[in-house]
Scaffold this motif. Structure first.
Motif, short mmCIF file in Angstrom:
data_model
loop_
_atom_site.label_atom_id
_atom_site.label_comp_id
_atom_site.label_asym_id
_atom_site.label_seq_id
_atom_site.Cartn_x
_atom_site.Cartn_y
_atom_site.Cartn_z
N THR A 206 0.83 -1.21 0.00
CA THR A 206 0.00 0.00 0.00
C THR A 206 0.87 1.25 0.00
OG1 THR A 206 -0.18 -0.18 2.42
CG2 THR A 206 -2.00 -1.04 1.12
N LYS A 210 -0.88 0.85 -3.80
CA LYS A 210 -1.85 -0.22 -4.07
C LYS A 210 -2.88 -0.28 -2.95
CE LYS A 210 1.71 -2.98 -6.38
NZ LYS A 210 2.47 -4.25 -6.36
N SER A 211 -4.08 -0.77 -3.28
CA SER A 211 -5.11 -0.95 -2.25
C SER A 211 -4.78 -2.17 -1.41
CB SER A 211 -6.49 -1.13 -2.90
OG SER A 211 -6.52 -2.32 -3.66
N ASP A 213 -6.67 -4.74 -0.48
CA ASP A 213 -7.14 -6.02 -1.02
C ASP A 213 -6.32 -6.44 -2.24
OD1 ASP A 213 -8.16 -3.90 -2.44
OD2 ASP A 213 -10.02 -4.90 -2.97
N GLN A 214 -5.87 -5.45 -3.03
CA GLN A 214 -5.01 -5.76 -4.17
C GLN A 214 -3.66 -6.29 -3.69
OE1 GLN A 214 -4.00 -2.38 -6.58
NE2 GLN A 214 -2.82 -3.56 -8.07
N ALA A 215 -3.15 -5.66 -2.63
CA ALA A 215 -1.87 -6.09 -2.07
C ALA A 215 -1.95 -7.51 -1.53
CB ALA A 215 -1.45 -5.14 -0.95
N SER A 217 -4.06 -9.87 -2.51
CA SER A 217 -4.20 -10.78 -3.65
C SER A 217 -2.85 -11.06 -4.29
CB SER A 217 -5.15 -10.17 -4.69
OG SER A 217 -6.45 -10.02 -4.17
N GLU A 218 -2.05 -9.99 -4.44
CA GLU A 218 -0.73 -10.15 -5.06
C GLU A 218 0.20 -10.96 -4.17
OE1 GLU A 218 0.76 -6.30 -6.04
OE2 GLU A 218 -0.69 -5.96 -7.66
#
Length: 336
Positions: A206, A210-211, A213-215, A217-218
């Motif tokens: 973040t 990055k958000s 939830d995106q972080a 997921s990655e």
């Protein structure tokens, strides 16, 4: 002689009536008082937990009786459920009775402490912003997680309480959070270590814009798509700690754990607790329910008897007090 014979018959009949009628009535009286004491203990719990008075208290106590008469539970547990659910969730009437019954079922099928379960679930729902109308579904979610992974209710609730804020920051709702923590537990991961690693990874990501939830997921994807088992294990070790890294690496790379798998709607867990509980009920439980209703009837009988006896006992006490006072005033010789 004829009068004497009639008298003897009357005496015989009187003795028979005393044995056949008075004794059973006395037995019912004793049983009613015992039932009153048991039910009253549950009613007292409602009073002390809620602090209610007047008509409000009468309504809560009637709810306690309704729950007690419909389930194979103790009066004290019924009182605890009604009192604590009313205090924590602010519910009354039929809704209070339904939710209280759900918690009683949850505690029984999961072998968990009733009072603690109510408090913990309220705290968890508050953390995740879940409305009280979803309580039954939340209990179903927790129960299903335990059935699927073997995680204990206490462990799961403690993990949710400790990590609720962090899980929300990662963009996970309550069902996703429960399923993620349950999967970690099932794979032998120390959730405190794992959450510390995940929070660190998300914080780093973040920081790059990055958000959350995106972080997350990655982060999961980096383990799944690593070029080798060694690389995947290294990433997992940083996230989940050395103890649980091998299991989590394998679960993620084999597709047994992904963010897509842990997401679900709360409504999909409707009826889990009820169905599980009903499947545990047998003839013994049915007899217990019948006995609870018999005790409720005995409680009403005892209450009526106490009301009738009160003035008699008051008068008796007053007379005895007068007798004691008179006796105390006598000299020793007269007393003897």
């Amino acid at each position: 002689e004829k009068l004497q014979a009639v008298g003897d018959k009357v005496t015989k009949v009187g003795t028979s009536l005393t044995k056949n009628v008075t004794a059973p009535i006395a037995a019912v009286g004793v049983a009613s008082v015992a039932a009153f004491n048991e039910v009253d203990a549950g009613l007292d719990i409602v009073t002390t937990k809620t602090g209610a008075t007047g008509e409000a208290l009468k309504g809560l106590q009637q709810s306690m009786k309704n729950v007690y008469g419909s389930m194979a539970v103790s009066a004290e547990d019924a009182g605890t459920a009604i009192g604590e659910v009313n205090t924590r969730f602010g519910l009354t009437g039929e809704t209070l009775e339904k939710v209280s019954a759900e918690f009683l079922k949850l505690a029984q099928i999961n072998g968990t402490d009733l009072n603690t379960a109510i408090d913990d679930v309220d705290s968890i729902m508050t953390k995740f912003g879940v409305d009280s109308s979803q309580t039954s579904n939340v209990l179903g979610l927790l129960t299903k997680a335990g059935q699927d992974t073997g995680i204990s209710m206490e462990t799961l609730e403690a993990a949710l309480t400790a990590n609720g804020a962090a899980l929300k920051e990662m963009g996970l709702d309550l069902p996703s959070s429960v399923n993620l923590l349950a999967q970690m537990e099932a794979n032998g991961v120390d959730t405190s270590v794992a959450m510390a690693g995940l929070k660190k990874a998300v914080a780093n990501a973040t920081a790059e814009g990055k958000s959350a939830d995106q972080a997350l997921s990655e982060t999961i994807a980096s383990i799944k798509n690593a070029s080798s088992e060694t690389e995947a294990l290294q990433i997992a070790t940083e996230l989940f700690g050395a103890k649980g890294a091998p299991e989590m690496t394998q679960a993620i790379r084999e597709g047994r754990l992904s963010l897509d798998d842990i997401s679900a709607s709360l409504s999909s867990y409707s009826g889990v607790v009820d169905t599980t509980f009903e499947n545990t009920q047998d003839a013994t439980d049915q007899a217990k329910v019948a006995m609870n209703n018999l005790k409720l009837a005995g409680t009403e009988l005892a209450s009526s008897a106490f009301a009738a006896l009160a003035p008699v006992l008051t008068s008796l006490v007053q007379n005895l007090q007068g007798l004691v006072k008179w006796f105390s005033s006598l000299d020793d010789r007269t007393k003897k």
